[in-house]
Scaffold this motif. Structure first.
Motif, PDB file in Angstrom:
ATOM      1  N   ALA A  26       0.860  -1.181   0.000  1.00 53.22           N
ATOM      2  CA  ALA A  26       0.000   0.000   0.000  1.00 53.22           C
ATOM      3  C   ALA A  26       0.894   1.227   0.000  1.00 53.22           C
ATOM      4  O   ALA A  26       2.104   1.134   0.198  1.00 53.22           O
ATOM      5  CB  ALA A  26      -0.919  -0.005   1.215  1.00 53.22           C
ATOM      6  N   ASP A  27       0.279   2.381  -0.234  1.00 48.99           N
ATOM      7  CA  ASP A  27       1.071   3.615  -0.312  1.00 48.99           C
ATOM      8  C   ASP A  27       0.582   4.679   0.662  1.00 48.99           C
ATOM      9  O   ASP A  27       0.881   5.857   0.504  1.00 48.99           O
ATOM     10  CB  ASP A  27       1.056   4.166  -1.738  1.00 48.99           C
ATOM     11  CG  ASP A  27      -0.352   4.360  -2.283  1.00 48.99           C
ATOM     12  OD1 ASP A  27      -1.302   4.439  -1.472  1.00 48.99           O
ATOM     13  OD2 ASP A  27      -0.507   4.431  -3.514  1.00 48.99           O
ATOM     14  N   GLY A  28      -0.164   4.268   1.686  1.00 47.59           N
ATOM     15  CA  GLY A  28      -0.670   5.232   2.656  1.00 47.59           C
ATOM     16  C   GLY A  28      -2.117   5.604   2.425  1.00 47.59           C
ATOM     17  O   GLY A  28      -2.734   6.230   3.282  1.00 47.59           O
ATOM     18  N   THR A  32      -4.305   0.595   3.171  1.00 53.38           N
ATOM     19  CA  THR A  32      -3.056   0.546   3.934  1.00 53.38           C
ATOM     20  C   THR A  32      -3.225  -0.246   5.221  1.00 53.38           C
ATOM     21  O   THR A  32      -2.377  -1.057   5.598  1.00 53.38           O
ATOM     22  CB  THR A  32      -2.570   1.973   4.252  1.00 53.38           C
ATOM     23  OG1 THR A  32      -2.247   2.634   3.021  1.00 53.38           O
ATOM     24  CG2 THR A  32      -1.336   1.945   5.143  1.00 53.38           C
ATOM     25  N   GLU A  73      -5.925   5.422   9.031  1.00 52.37           N
ATOM     26  CA  GLU A  73      -6.311   6.009   7.753  1.00 52.37           C
ATOM     27  C   GLU A  73      -7.314   7.124   8.026  1.00 52.37           C
ATOM     28  O   GLU A  73      -8.388   6.880   8.587  1.00 52.37           O
ATOM     29  CB  GLU A  73      -6.944   4.958   6.836  1.00 52.37           C
ATOM     30  CG  GLU A  73      -5.986   3.910   6.312  1.00 52.37           C
ATOM     31  CD  GLU A  73      -6.671   2.942   5.364  1.00 52.37           C
ATOM     32  OE1 GLU A  73      -7.808   3.227   4.939  1.00 52.37           O
ATOM     33  OE2 GLU A  73      -6.081   1.901   5.043  1.00 52.37           O
ATOM     34  N   GLY A 116      -2.168   7.805   7.478  1.00 57.01           N
ATOM     35  CA  GLY A 116      -2.406   7.922   6.050  1.00 57.01           C
ATOM     36  C   GLY A 116      -3.510   8.936   5.811  1.00 57.01           C
ATOM     37  O   GLY A 116      -4.587   8.825   6.400  1.00 57.01           O
ATOM     38  N   GLY A 252       4.245   7.708   1.510  1.00 55.38           N
ATOM     39  CA  GLY A 252       3.505   6.610   2.095  1.00 55.38           C
ATOM     40  C   GLY A 252       4.094   5.249   1.775  1.00 55.38           C
ATOM     41  O   GLY A 252       4.203   4.381   2.652  1.00 55.38           O
ATOM     42  N   SER A 253       4.482   5.040   0.517  1.00 56.45           N
ATOM     43  CA  SER A 253       5.048   3.746   0.134  1.00 56.45           C
ATOM     44  C   SER A 253       6.289   3.435   0.949  1.00 56.45           C
ATOM     45  O   SER A 253       6.498   2.305   1.402  1.00 56.45           O
ATOM     46  CB  SER A 253       5.389   3.738  -1.357  1.00 56.45           C
ATOM     47  OG  SER A 253       4.236   3.892  -2.141  1.00 56.45           O
ATOM     48  N   ILE A 256       5.323   2.308   4.512  1.00 55.37           N
ATOM     49  CA  ILE A 256       4.696   0.991   4.564  1.00 55.37           C
ATOM     50  C   ILE A 256       5.695  -0.101   4.194  1.00 55.37           C
ATOM     51  O   ILE A 256       5.723  -1.181   4.805  1.00 55.37           O
ATOM     52  CB  ILE A 256       3.464   0.936   3.646  1.00 55.37           C
ATOM     53  CG1 ILE A 256       2.496   2.072   3.997  1.00 55.37           C
ATOM     54  CG2 ILE A 256       2.784  -0.410   3.751  1.00 55.37           C
ATOM     55  CD1 ILE A 256       2.149   2.190   5.469  1.00 55.37           C
ATOM     56  N   GLY A 288       2.365   2.457  -4.769  1.00 52.59           N
ATOM     57  CA  GLY A 288       3.006   1.259  -4.257  1.00 52.59           C
ATOM     58  C   GLY A 288       3.666   0.399  -5.318  1.00 52.59           C
ATOM     59  O   GLY A 288       4.853   0.056  -5.194  1.00 52.59           O
TER      60      GLY A 288
END
Length: 375
Positions: A26-28, A32, A73, A116, A252-253, A256, A288
């Motif tokens: 996931a990228d946030g 996620t 999130e 996120g 974000g990626s 994670i 991601g």
């Protein structure tokens, strides 16, 4: 995880002895929480919070398997999807529920928070979340301001004396994949306000309020966040969290992938298969699958991308780590049908990719007298 399992089934049909690492990424943004919980053998917790319109709802947050990090999130408590289109008004919507989720994690003893911020319904500069964490935000008469953008417009003072005590020892990381500053033509109000229901006059009013908020943060905490890239994300919550709470803004990626220990797993594999709903020129920029492809290429690994649809202009992706890209759709079909059959379509595509590799790549290794690569 469902996608990873579908791909695995396709691979195993052809190569039943393959050793497969299934790592939901996931990228946030959306998903996620599930990715981190699945990837770390974590757990999901629930809390009663207020949604963007002040209605009570139950929202979830995740804990990593070691119980040391909470994954929150913003969309779960303060998301745009929670607000009917006819009621989307950033002068009214609040991020208070997001602060309540953070408070719930702090109350549970967690001191590492990853937030996120994708999919928010607010342009309140994060004042709602700050209020939920005990920070008093005051108008010119020293009274607490209202919720939402209206409160941001009236804001003149910040009082942290009643702030949640655990925040002073907590590490707060904000998953931020945009570079918009807090204010200006590319700022929180101008870029994200209209998406959340802001009219042109609202955008101007909110931008002025965010500028005043930025100056107030600088005077009070000595941090100038107004023009730092990323501080305008999610209606400015990234800026206020950085300026007031000392939060760190990171892609974000990256956050994670660190949690999922992706860099430790890649040296153990020979092939990476990844994908998303649509692969296009934006895929390498913070998403991601794009980041995974870049990381894998540094290890000299081939990367296969699969997607529901593939854009026309994707030549740049081959310089960003992807070896080949495939659409899972077999032929013309309605989007609804493609979504319903997504698992079987992914399984079929993964099977075809594996057949190609086994019948083309592996014989070449044998011909050169090399040992067969690890599956």
């Amino acid at each position: 995880m469902e996608a990873a399992q579908a791909i695995s089934r396709g691979v195993l049909k052809v190569h039943p002895k393959a050793k497969i690492f299934r790592i939901p990424i996931a990228d946030g943004g959306d998903g996620t929480l599930e990715a981190v919980v699945a990837g770390t053998s974590g757990s999901v917790r629930k809390a009663r919070v207020l949604d963007p319109l002040g209605r009570k709802i139950t929202a979830e947050y995740g804990l990593t398997g070691d119980g040391k990090t909470a994954i929150i999130e913003m969309s779960r408590a303060s998301g745009l999807a929670l607000v009917p289109p006819g009621r989307r008004n950033p002068m009214k919507t609040t991020s208070f529920g997001t602060g309540q989720l953070i408070r719930a994690a702090l109350d549970a003893g967690v001191r590492n928070i990853i937030l996120g911020i994708g999919g928010s319904a607010t342009v309140d500069g994060g004042i709602g979340a700050l209020q939920a964490l005990g920070i008093r935000l005051l108008n010119g008469n020293g009274k607490p301001v209202a919720a939402g953008g209206e409160g941001l417009v009236a804001l003149r003072g910040i009082d942290c004396r009643s702030m949640h005590s655990a925040l002073r020892k907590a590490k707060l990381l904000v998953a931020c994949d945009v570079d918009n500053p807090l204010i200006g033509p590319k700022g929180a109000a101008a870029v994200f306000g209209p998406q959340k229901g802001a009219t042109a006059p609202m955008v101007r009013q909110l931008d002025k309020a965010l500028a005043r908020f930025g100056k107030l943060i600088e005077r009070t905490f000595g941090r100038d966040v107004s023009r730092i890239p990323g501080t305008g994300a999610a209606g400015g919550i990234a800026g206020s969290f950085k300026g007031i709470l000392g939060a760190e803004l990171r892609p974000g990626s990256e956050l994670i992938f660190d949690l999922l220990k992706v860099n430790q797993i890649l040296p153990k594999v020979d092939l990476v298969i990844t994908g998303e709903g649509r692969i296009d020129f934006q895929t390498p920029f913070g998403k991601g699958p794009g980041m995974l492809a870049k990381l894998a290429s540094r290890h000299g690994l081939p990367v296969i991308g699969i997607a529901g649809s593939v854009a026309d202009q994707i030549e740049n992706l081959y310089q960003e780590g992807f070896s080949a890209i495939f659409s899972i759709v077999k032929g013309p079909m309605e989007l609804r049908d493609a979504m319903q059959e997504a698992a079987s379509l992914m399984e079929f595509t993964a099977e075809q990719v594996t057949r190609m590799l086994c019948h083309v790549a592996l014989p070449r290794f044998h011909h050169q007298g090399k040992a067969q690569p690890r599956p």
